[in-house]
Design a protein around this motif. Structure first.
Motif, mmCIF file in Angstrom:
data_model
loop_
_atom_site.group_PDB
_atom_site.id
_atom_site.type_symbol
_atom_site.label_atom_id
_atom_site.label_comp_id
_atom_site.label_asym_id
_atom_site.label_seq_id
_atom_site.Cartn_x
_atom_site.Cartn_y
_atom_site.Cartn_z
ATOM 1 N N SER A 140 0.831 -1.203 0.000
ATOM 2 C CA SER A 140 0.000 0.000 0.000
ATOM 3 C C SER A 140 0.868 1.255 0.000
ATOM 4 O O SER A 140 0.569 2.233 -0.695
ATOM 5 C CB SER A 140 -0.924 -0.004 1.235
ATOM 6 N N VAL A 143 2.248 2.140 -3.443
ATOM 7 C CA VAL A 143 1.304 2.823 -4.339
ATOM 8 C C VAL A 143 1.457 4.337 -4.181
ATOM 9 O O VAL A 143 1.517 5.077 -5.166
ATOM 10 C CB VAL A 143 -0.142 2.379 -4.049
ATOM 11 N N GLY A 144 1.529 4.803 -2.925
ATOM 12 C CA GLY A 144 1.707 6.231 -2.688
ATOM 13 C C GLY A 144 2.994 6.772 -3.262
ATOM 14 O O GLY A 144 3.062 7.921 -3.714
ATOM 15 N N ARG A 154 -3.389 10.862 -7.120
ATOM 16 C CA ARG A 154 -3.087 9.938 -6.021
ATOM 17 C C ARG A 154 -4.352 9.287 -5.457
ATOM 18 O O ARG A 154 -4.418 8.068 -5.300
ATOM 19 C CB ARG A 154 -2.329 10.658 -4.915
ATOM 20 N N ASP A 155 -5.375 10.084 -5.142
ATOM 21 C CA ASP A 155 -6.591 9.519 -4.546
ATOM 22 C C ASP A 155 -7.268 8.527 -5.488
ATOM 23 O O ASP A 155 -7.718 7.459 -5.065
ATOM 24 C CB ASP A 155 -7.579 10.630 -4.169
ATOM 25 N N PHE A 158 -5.316 5.283 -5.543
ATOM 26 C CA PHE A 158 -5.627 4.425 -4.402
ATOM 27 C C PHE A 158 -7.007 3.789 -4.552
ATOM 28 O O PHE A 158 -7.223 2.651 -4.129
ATOM 29 C CB PHE A 158 -5.555 5.221 -3.100
ATOM 30 N N TYR A 162 -7.680 -0.082 -4.580
ATOM 31 C CA TYR A 162 -8.664 -0.649 -3.661
ATOM 32 C C TYR A 162 -9.653 -1.550 -4.407
ATOM 33 O O TYR A 162 -10.138 -2.537 -3.868
ATOM 34 C CB TYR A 162 -9.412 0.478 -2.956
ATOM 35 N N PRO A 418 -10.456 3.568 1.462
ATOM 36 C CA PRO A 418 -9.475 4.007 0.466
ATOM 37 C C PRO A 418 -8.952 5.403 0.747
ATOM 38 O O PRO A 418 -7.804 5.728 0.454
ATOM 39 C CB PRO A 418 -10.250 3.943 -0.855
ATOM 40 N N LEU A 421 -6.073 5.120 3.442
ATOM 41 C CA LEU A 421 -4.751 4.756 2.939
ATOM 42 C C LEU A 421 -4.042 5.963 2.331
ATOM 43 O O LEU A 421 -2.864 6.198 2.577
ATOM 44 C CB LEU A 421 -4.886 3.649 1.889
ATOM 45 N N SER A 422 -4.771 6.738 1.539
ATOM 46 C CA SER A 422 -4.188 7.916 0.915
ATOM 47 C C SER A 422 -3.840 8.967 1.966
ATOM 48 O O SER A 422 -2.800 9.630 1.898
ATOM 49 C CB SER A 422 -5.166 8.494 -0.116
#
Length: 502
Positions: A140, A143-144, A154-155, A158, A162, A418, A421-422
């Motif tokens: 995870s 991914v960022g 970015r969002d 994610f 997800y 989701p 996580l971001s």
């Protein structure tokens, strides 16, 4: 202050990746790696509590409460281990090697739980916990790292990631359920649970192979820190992981109540470390860290009640939901696919809605508040069904009610998970992003352990019945809606601490 988070000189430049569907190409490799890992994880998750009752309590209803507590403790430790896995990746062997080592260990654990011995079963669960701790937070976090600070994709990246998680989670219960109940000698009354665990182990091996061959696309992202490239650290980490397995076996065995104290102490320690690092980075980063930790507390509540899916909702489906469609019995495990199907269907809708709302798009804290409220509304539907829709002859509630509970919960999950996580990759202290991601999973772990304790109360000593379910789920409704409304109201104060992070 408005605008984007302050970039740090410690952040390395992001490679100029080629794009596929508007996102960096490695996102899709990570998408499929996570798909197969989630296939493995969810493939065995739906069967876990049911298997414990069937195998170790001879199918007696009195086994539901201890099965729920063990299930909650297992799930909690899966996420708590992410705290240490994040630190190992940040400071010791790098993200890529953590993922590969974790995949090997997790696959071994999934094969071990096939052995029909309670102590070896717990040892297998402990092995899965250690492997998942090395794997889950780090993929995870990577991914960022595919996006530069302030990158508006970015969002949505994610959210796509997800969906990969949920695609694996949707297919796994359906496929493993068919194998266990239709193909490999099982039946709806007694599925061949060991086949479920075998299929999950194979899925984990596919995830390992996929990442092994695809990691070249990352172009250095997730490699060890300079000076830590040798294999010695990997060997030491592997030995430490093996040593950790008996520790997690012990934690599984001490009981959910004692485990809750340990997890809470870890959470307090994590908060102190993150705040200390935030203070080093100045007032803005300090405020961001405080905002993140406040949201972590509300995250505990969400998962405490959301994670009834693998415990009390399974027993509800088995004992109280009418699953008979003219002689065909809807498998209990297939309910686990409803959540993921709803996520895949609704994720693009909500992503479009957030963009369409423009400046009216709810802030991160308000989305979390909505997540809690929707989760509460699912319990409100159960309250209605158990008080007004119970068939007097069969003492069962209609199939559609539990189906819709999963759908409503999924809306809440999309408002929260989701985005969470971001959020961590934006708000965590720059030098402890992996550790911050571990903190996110630790708050989830505390909620998961509480979920097992709560589910054991819903079942009681004699097994679940209509009255015990109604009483428990009524409590769940109020425990979600009141904090959800509170978070929605205080959201502007938390948003101020976030200094423009969206």
């Amino acid at each position: 202050m408005s605008g984007k988070p302050i970039p740090s000189p410690d952040v390395p430049p992001v490679p100029d990746f080629s794009t596929v569907m508007g996102h960096p190409r490695p996102l899709w490799m990570l998408f499929m790696t996570e798909f197969w890992e989630r296939f493995a994880f969810y493939g065995m998750r739906w069967a876990l509590a049911l298997y414990i009752v069937a195998q170790f309590y001879a199918g007696e209803a009195g086994g539901e409460a201890p099965a729920s507590r063990l299930y909650g403790a297992y799930l909690a430790l899966v996420y708590a281990a992410a705290l240490f896995g994040g630190y190992v990746a940040d400071r010791v062997i790098g993200y890529q090697r953590s993922i590969l080592l974790g995949a090997v260990i997790m696959a071994a654990g999934l094969f071990l739980i096939m052995v029909p011995n309670e102590e070896l079963f717990k040892l297998g669960l402990a092995t899965v916990i250690v492997g998942n701790g090395l794997f889950k937070p780090n993929i995870s976090t990577m991914v960022g790292k595919l996006y530069a600070p302030g990158d508006g994709r970015r969002d949505s990246g994610f959210t796509l990631f997800y969906m990969g998680i949920n695609l694996g989670a949707m297919i796994a219960p359906w496929l493993t359920g068919i194998l266990a109940e239709r193909i490999m000698g099982g039946s709806p009354e007694m599925p061949a649970y060991k086949v479920v665990f075998l299929a999950s182990g194979i899925g984990m091996l596919i995830s390992l192979v996929w990442f092994w061959f695809g990691r070249a696309q990352l172009r250095g992202i997730g490699q060890p820190l300079p000076g830590a490239e040798g294999t010695g650290r990997v060997l030491v980490t592997g030995v430490c992981a093996i040593v950790a397995i008996p520790v997690f076996y012990f934690l599984l065995s001490i009981g959910a109540g004692a485990l809750q104290w340990i997890l809470s102490a870890l959470f307090v320690g994590l908060c102190v470390l993150i705040l200390k690092e935030g203070f080093k980075d100045g007032a803005i980063r300090r405020d961001m860290a405080v905002a993140m930790l406040i949201i972590f507390v509300f995250n505990v509540l969400f998962w405490c009640f959301f994670e009834q899916a693998g415990s009390s909702f399974n027993f509800l489906a088995q004992n109280i939901v009418d699953r008979d469609f003219s002689g065909w019995i809807f498998p209990v495990g297939w309910f686990q696919s409803v959540n993921s199907l709803a996520i895949i269907t609704l994720a693009p809708v909500l992503a479009w809605l957030w963009v369409k709302m423009g400046s009216a798009n709810p802030s991160i804290p308000r989305k979390f508040g909505l997540g809690l409220i929707f989760n509460g509304l699912a319990f409100l539907l159960l309250m209605f069904a158990l008080s007004s829709l119970v068939d007097p002859q069969t003492l069962k509630i209609p199939f559609w009610t539990l189906f819709m509970v999963y759908v409503i919960q999924s809306v809440g999950e999309l408002c929260l998970s989701p985005i969470g996580l971001s959020m961590v990759t934006k708000l965590a202290p720059v030098r402890l992003v992996g550790f911050g991601m571990g903190g996110w999973f630790l708050s989830t772990a505390i909620g998961n352990n509480l979920s097992g304790i709560f589910a054991s109360h819903v079942s009681g000593e004699a097994g679940m019945n209509v009255q015990s379910a109604l009483s428990g789920y009524t409590f769940g409704f109020w425990a979600l809606v009141i904090p959800g409304v509170l978070l929605f109201l205080i959201a502007p104060l938390i948003q101020k601490l976030m200094h423009g992070v969206k």
